[in-house]
Motif scaffolding. Structure first.
Motif, PDB file in Angstrom:
ATOM      1  N   CYS A   1       0.834  -1.214   0.000  1.00  0.00           N
ATOM      2  CA  CYS A   1       0.000   0.000   0.000  1.00  0.00           C
ATOM      3  C   CYS A   1       0.861   1.254   0.000  1.00  0.00           C
ATOM      4  O   CYS A   1       0.349   2.358  -0.209  1.00  0.00           O
ATOM      5  CB  CYS A   1      -0.924   0.009   1.213  1.00  0.00           C
TER       6      CYS A   1
ATOM      7  N   CYS B   1      -0.401   5.534   7.738  1.00  0.00           N
ATOM      8  CA  CYS B   1      -1.518   4.643   7.391  1.00  0.00           C
ATOM      9  C   CYS B   1      -2.848   5.296   7.771  1.00  0.00           C
ATOM     10  O   CYS B   1      -2.982   5.814   8.879  1.00  0.00           O
ATOM     11  CB  CYS B   1      -1.331   3.325   8.147  1.00  0.00           C
TER      12      CYS B   1
ATOM     13  N   CYS C   1       0.848  -5.730   5.987  1.00  0.00           N
ATOM     14  CA  CYS C   1       0.206  -4.496   6.462  1.00  0.00           C
ATOM     15  C   CYS C   1       1.004  -3.892   7.624  1.00  0.00           C
ATOM     16  O   CYS C   1       1.206  -4.541   8.646  1.00  0.00           O
ATOM     17  CB  CYS C   1      -1.207  -4.855   6.894  1.00  0.00           C
TER      18      CYS C   1
HETATM   19  S1  SF4 Z   1      -4.119  -0.786   7.176  1.00  0.00           S
HETATM   20 FE1  SF4 Z   1      -2.215  -1.815   6.535  1.00  0.00          FE
HETATM   21  S2  SF4 Z   1      -2.498  -2.303   4.378  1.00  0.00           S
HETATM   22 FE2  SF4 Z   1      -4.064  -0.777   4.939  1.00  0.00          FE
HETATM   23  S3  SF4 Z   1      -3.162   1.216   4.438  1.00  0.00           S
HETATM   24 FE3  SF4 Z   1      -2.639   0.778   6.602  1.00  0.00          FE
HETATM   25  S4  SF4 Z   1      -0.641  -0.226   6.538  1.00  0.00           S
HETATM   26 FE4  SF4 Z   1      -1.489  -0.322   4.472  1.00  0.00          FE
END
Ligand code: SF4
Ligand code: SF4
Length: 351
Positions: free
Chosen positions: A230, A248, A289
């Motif tokens: 991401c 995030c 993540c």
């Molecule tokens: S929750 Fe995890 S996968 Fe989703 S944007 Fe945040 S770091 Fe990235």
């Protein structure tokens, strides 16, 4: 670079995965910083910005979306929306959007069970409307113990209103459930069946854009991910309505996620978690993540459990790479069609 702009902490739905609006003292329901400041920050740091509106439900603040689109120059515009309030934004702005990610979990009964009665129909109708305007549509699924991954994804592919399909597992940030049993009996076998369909189509030159497959295949050809796919904190940042900059968008309360403010912020230099440094599939995964690896709500054992399922899924996709390379060599499919940059779409690749 990806700029996720939270337009508000308010949401018009109360889906059971996330519970709806943020409290106003956590994420403001209106934007408190000056757009001209954001404009100069983006212009000085990024020659090719992708700007995706996020929330809460971003369409609860259409004025901010319009003002931003009228003030900034972005290479790519998009929205992550629950797909119910699409008409809040005038059509002329939708026509300038490149991509819309709409929340839908698969079949009608599954979507409505978690998101509310009648939601499925509204989202499908709105996705179809956006597609007719030339906006690329991505189905953004939350996958729970009620989901049959094969049936849900197949259904969304066959609907024909979504250009790409992506999903996230409802794990780590939700209450603990019997993930292990479900993964072994339903999820992993379902993924195998989906992969078979994906490969059958690919062998006829047809690419079904299932992002958790495509993003891994792409990593093989591009060198892979140096952190969460991401982009959290290194090629993607989130600006909250108060003007905080986070790695995030989920981590609105967590100190570790704070990178600065819209006036000044830093990026993460080494975004790969330490425990991933020796992993043999890190190139394809990037540590999954960042949020989940920092907030282990299911404890270390629960985290390892999810990780073992991630590895099984990754190995399944990786095992198809020789066959895919053969299809490229034979000219059945082009390598360029398999290159996918998740940061351009604000997707996470690894469910
Ligand atoms: S929750 Fe995890 S996968 Fe989703 S944007 Fe945040 S770091 Fe990235
Ligand atoms: S599979 Fe697990 S250990 Fe390997 S990179 Fe991904 S999250 Fe890290």
């Amino acid at each position: 670079m990806l700029w996720l702009l939270m337009t508000t902490g308010k949401c018009n739905l109360v889906c059971d995965y996330c519970g709806g609006s943020f409290p106003r003292d956590v994420v403001s329901w209106s934007v408190k910083y000056d757009i001209s400041k954001l404009k100069s920050t983006i212009e000085t740091r990024d020659r090719s910005p992708t700007v995706i509106f996020y929330g809460g439900e971003p369409l609860m603040n259409p004025k901010f979306i319009m003002k931003t689109m009228d003030s900034l120059n972005a290479t790519r515009w998009g929205v992550q929306t629950n797909g119910t309030a699409v008409r809040m934004l005038p059509e002329s702005y939708w026509k300038r959007m490149n991509v819309a990610l709409l929340s839908i979990d698969g079949r009608e009964q599954i979507t409505d069970k978690h998101r509310g009665k009648g939601i499925y129909k509204r989202v499908v109708e709105n996705a179809s409307y956006l597609k007719s305007l030339g906006v690329e549509t991505i189905a953004r699924m939350a996958v729970t113990m009620d989901s049959d991954i094969y049936e849900e994804v197949k259904h969304l592919v066959e609907l024909g209103v979504f250009d790409k399909i992506h999903w996230q597992l409802n794990v780590i940030w939700s209450e603990r459930w019997d993930f292990e049993n479900w993964a072994e009996k339903s999820y992993l076998p379902g993924l195998e069946k989906l992969m078979d369909i994906f490969m059958q189509n690919l062998s006829q030159g047809i690419l079904i854009k299932i992002i958790p497959f495509l993003g891994v295949i792409s990593a093989h050809f591009t060198g892979g991910y140096r952190g969460s796919p991401c982009g959290a904190g290194y090629s993607s940042i989130t600006v909250t309505p108060e003007g905080r900059v986070l790695s995030c968008p989920i981590a609105v309360r967590e100190k570790w996620a704070e990178l600065g403010t819209v006036n000044e912020f830093r990026l993460l230099e080494d975004p790969l978690p330490d425990y991933c440094k020796t992993c043999d599939v890190k190139k394809y995964c990037g540590g999954r993540c960042l949020y989940a690896s920092n907030e282990k709500y299911w404890g270390e054992e629960g985290f390892q459990l999810v990780d073992s399922v991630t590895k099984k899924y990754l190995r399944m996709v990786i095992s198809k790479l020789p066959e895919i390379e053969k299809l490229i060599d034979e000219g059945v499919i082009s390598k360029s069609s398999l290159i996918y940059d998740p940061v351009q779409d604000s997707t996470e690749v690894i469910p």
